[in-house]
Scaffold this motif. Structure first.
Motif, PDB file in Angstrom:
ATOM      1  N   SER A 114     -13.970   1.882  -6.573  1.00  0.00           N
ATOM      2  CA  SER A 114     -13.495   1.889  -7.963  1.00  0.00           C
ATOM      3  C   SER A 114     -14.665   2.343  -8.829  1.00  0.00           C
ATOM      4  O   SER A 114     -15.820   2.306  -8.398  1.00  0.00           O
ATOM      5  CB  SER A 114     -13.016   0.497  -8.388  1.00  0.00           C
ATOM      6  N   ARG A 133      -9.366  -0.662 -11.381  1.00  0.00           N
ATOM      7  CA  ARG A 133      -8.336  -0.007 -10.565  1.00  0.00           C
ATOM      8  C   ARG A 133      -8.962   0.766  -9.406  1.00  0.00           C
ATOM      9  O   ARG A 133     -10.105   1.208  -9.492  1.00  0.00           O
ATOM     10  CB  ARG A 133      -7.524   0.978 -11.420  1.00  0.00           C
ATOM     11  N   GLU A 134      -8.170   0.924  -8.369  1.00  0.00           N
ATOM     12  CA  GLU A 134      -8.613   1.766  -7.258  1.00  0.00           C
ATOM     13  C   GLU A 134      -8.869   3.167  -7.819  1.00  0.00           C
ATOM     14  O   GLU A 134      -8.111   3.637  -8.667  1.00  0.00           O
ATOM     15  CB  GLU A 134      -7.500   1.826  -6.215  1.00  0.00           C
ATOM     16  N   TYR A 135      -9.900   3.820  -7.341  1.00  0.00           N
ATOM     17  CA  TYR A 135     -10.267   5.155  -7.841  1.00  0.00           C
ATOM     18  C   TYR A 135      -9.072   6.094  -7.705  1.00  0.00           C
ATOM     19  O   TYR A 135      -8.359   6.076  -6.695  1.00  0.00           O
ATOM     20  CB  TYR A 135     -11.469   5.655  -7.037  1.00  0.00           C
TER      21      TYR A 135
END
Ligand code: SF4
Length: 588
Positions: free
Chosen positions: A434, A440-442
């Motif tokens: 991230s 958030r997840e990348y």
């Protein structure tokens, strides 16, 4: 430059010349038919980086000469500089362009650029590409030929009769700062970094440092009031995203500091390692790959808390961060430069930054650095800590950072960071997947979950890593003065990257360099599969052009550019792989 007119090192004040040239070219019929912009910079001296003349289309450094017993003014002029995806160092056009020739010569350049410069392809519509294509000698010949044909224009020299028109007048008489023990420690720290003693005795220039270049509307209104109170109404901007107030009567500094403090504009550290330049990056730019502002903010915080900024050897280093390869954050000319890239592992993408070392901020951006490898974004603070600690411990007396990097060599720099460059699997260290201040997840995507790194790293990922090593080998060869080998390695890294992509997509070919290039063109370039969503076919074109020119001799500067292009091509292979994998995962 922001210090023009008050600088202790200037040959003369360049303000009236830059004003005259800007207003001469604005709306001039000869400057209306450019493919893109034409940027001009003026500097009062050669040594300081206040105007960065060597990264501009036209750069002018003030010079004087004694001719027939009289001191005359002129400019050392440079043409065809620029950063962007692949940076071009400006070329010396004229050692001494006399002041009366400045405007007509710029007009002649504008005509040549309008006539021969690229118009359709935005990627190559800058003067730097025209100068590189024609060669400096031919460009100069064309400009001088054009200059000789120009009908006389009285505006070329009329402004010279009134050069003092732009001289700023101070609001207050000069005073000296009383040395009072009552001055606080924080004021003294601010004064040391943010206050510049002008060539005019009793006056100072104050830099209002803006962390990340940010200022609110209320702060701006307040600052306008401060300017009216202390220095008339002029505020100048700097290339480091700060503002300056000139002609502050020195005795006013404590009161001015308190007024700035009331607006929270009293940050110390202007022009030091904590004064980090960052582009907008993923915050607002649609081309952003990694969070440049997030990283810059984090680095600023950590550096301010550490004792590093107090160390004289470290204090004046510059850190500059771009969210992608486009270098809006000027990473090529920083001591420690970073630009955003992404890497994939086991179906997960992780934000990274390429570490760029060897750039030179001083001497108007004297040289450009090269990337030595990509480090996960969250590990960049550790990267900075390691490099600076090593510099502090091993630097010889008086040794600059560039000299130190040259002395220990890029290979050693890379060795120092090798463990940080290795990306663990998502499960082992999910925080690396991230970006800064974004839980958030990348965003490039979750394309499937693997069990462990050993099982999920695809052959293509390994092959692209090997290609990066080849690009790095090319850098080392260039560093050792072997441009021919460096060029060959850079080209081969591209060819191997293309071959790896072809193998991954199961497009078979005979394996010769020509067959790889043909197959790449057929399956990736002509189909636009390799095209970057925003940069289009630029990176694929780098490879195909390098293939067409393989074996042709290149000088060191051309090889430097080829290495940049190879690095960007390999980055584009990573991106293409991520895009196509993601598309396949979505279909499933
Ligand atoms: S460097 Fe890239 S991310 Fe940053 S502002 Fe420029 S184009 Fe956008």
């Amino acid at each position: 430059c922001p210090l023009a007119g008050v600088c202790r090192d200037q040959a003369f004040d360049v303000t009236p010349y830059s004003h005259a040239l800007a207003y001469f070219l604005l709306g001039h019929p000869d400057a209306q038919d450019f493919g893109r912009k034409f940027k001009v910079a003026f500097s009062g001296c050669d040594t300081n980086p206040c105007a960065l003349v060597r990264i501009h289309d036209l750069g002018c450094v003030a010079r004087t000469r004694v001719v027939d017993g009289r001191t005359v003014r002129g400019f050392e002029t440079y043409v065809g500089g620029g950063l962007g995806t692949v940076p071009y160092q400006a070329k010396l056009f004229d050692e001494f362009l006399r002041e009366e020739e400045l405007l007509p010569t710029a007009q002649a350049m504008a005509r040549v650029f309008a006539r021969l410069g690229e118009k359709k392809n935005r990627n190559t519509a800058r003067l730097k590409f025209l100068v590189a294509k024609l060669g400096l000698e031919e460009f100069r010949r064309l400009v001088l030929e054009e200059r000789a044909l120009l009908p006389h224009d009285p505006r070329w020299t009329s402004y010279l009769a009134d050069l003092d028109r732009h001289t700023e007048q101070p609001l207050k008489p000069p005073t000296l700062l009383a040395i009072a023990p009552a001055l606080s420690r924080e004021f003294k720290a601010w004064k040391q970094s943010n206050v510049y003693e002008q060539r005019q005795h009793g006056y100072a220039t104050v830099t209002v440092a803006l962390p990340l270049g940010d200022i609110t509307a209320d702060q701006l209104r307040g600052l306008a009031g401060i300017a009216r109170t202390y220095v008339q109404e002029t505020i100048r901007t700097t290339v480091e995203q700060n503002l300056v107030l000139r002609w502050v009567s020195e005795g006013d500094l404590p009161a001015l500091y308190e007024d700035l403090k009331a607006l929270a504009l009293h940050a110390p550290g202007a022009g030091t390692i904590v004064d980090i330049t960052a582009c907008p990056g993923t915050d607002t730019c649609k081309l952003g790959i990694s969070s440049s502002r997030g990283l810059a903010g984090e680095l600023r915080l950590r550096l301010a808390e550490s004792d590093l900024a107090a160390d004289e050897a470290i204090r004046d280093l510059r850190i500059k961060v771009s969210g992608c390869f486009n270098s809006c954050g000027q990473h090529h000319i920083a001591d420690l430069g970073f630009y955003g890239v992404s890497r994939n592992k086991g179906g997960f993408a992780a934000p990274h930054f390429q570490v760029v070392l060897g750039g030179q901020w001083s001497e108007n951006a004297g040289s450009y650095g090269l990337a030595i490898g990509a480090v996960p974004s969250k590990r960049i603070p550790e990267t900075v800590a390691r490099i600076t600690a090593r510099f502090r411990a091993e630097r010889s007396p008086g040794e600059t950072f560039q000299s130190f990097i040259r002395r220990i060599g890029k290979a050693e720099c890379k060795r120092m960071l090798e463990d940080l460059m290795t990306l663990p699997a998502h499960d082992a260290e999910p925080s690396l997947y991230s970006d800064w201040h974004d839980p958030r997840e990348y965003t490039i995507g979750d394309i499937g979950v693997g069990e462990c790194a050993g099982e999920v790293v695809t052959p293509l990922e390994f092959q692209l890593t090997a290609c990066e090593r080849e690009v790095f080998e090319a850098q080392l060869a260039l560093e050792q003065g072997d441009a021919a080998r460096a060029g060959r390695l850079a080209y081969e890294s591209m060819s191997h990257g293309a071959a790896a992509l072809l193998a991954w997509r199961k497009h078979f070919h005979s394996g010769t360099p020509q067959a790889i290039a043909d197959a790449f063109r057929e399956h990736f370039y002509d189909t636009q599969l390799f095209h970057d969503p925003f940069a289009g076919g630029k990176f694929g074109h780098y490879y195909l052009r390098a293939h067409d020119k393989a074996g042709q001799p290149r000088d060191a500067e051309q090889t430097h550019r080829l290495i940049e292009e190879a690095q960007l091509f390999i980055e584009a292979c990573h991106s293409c792989y991520a895009r196509l994998s993601q598309a396949a995962a979505v279909k499933v």
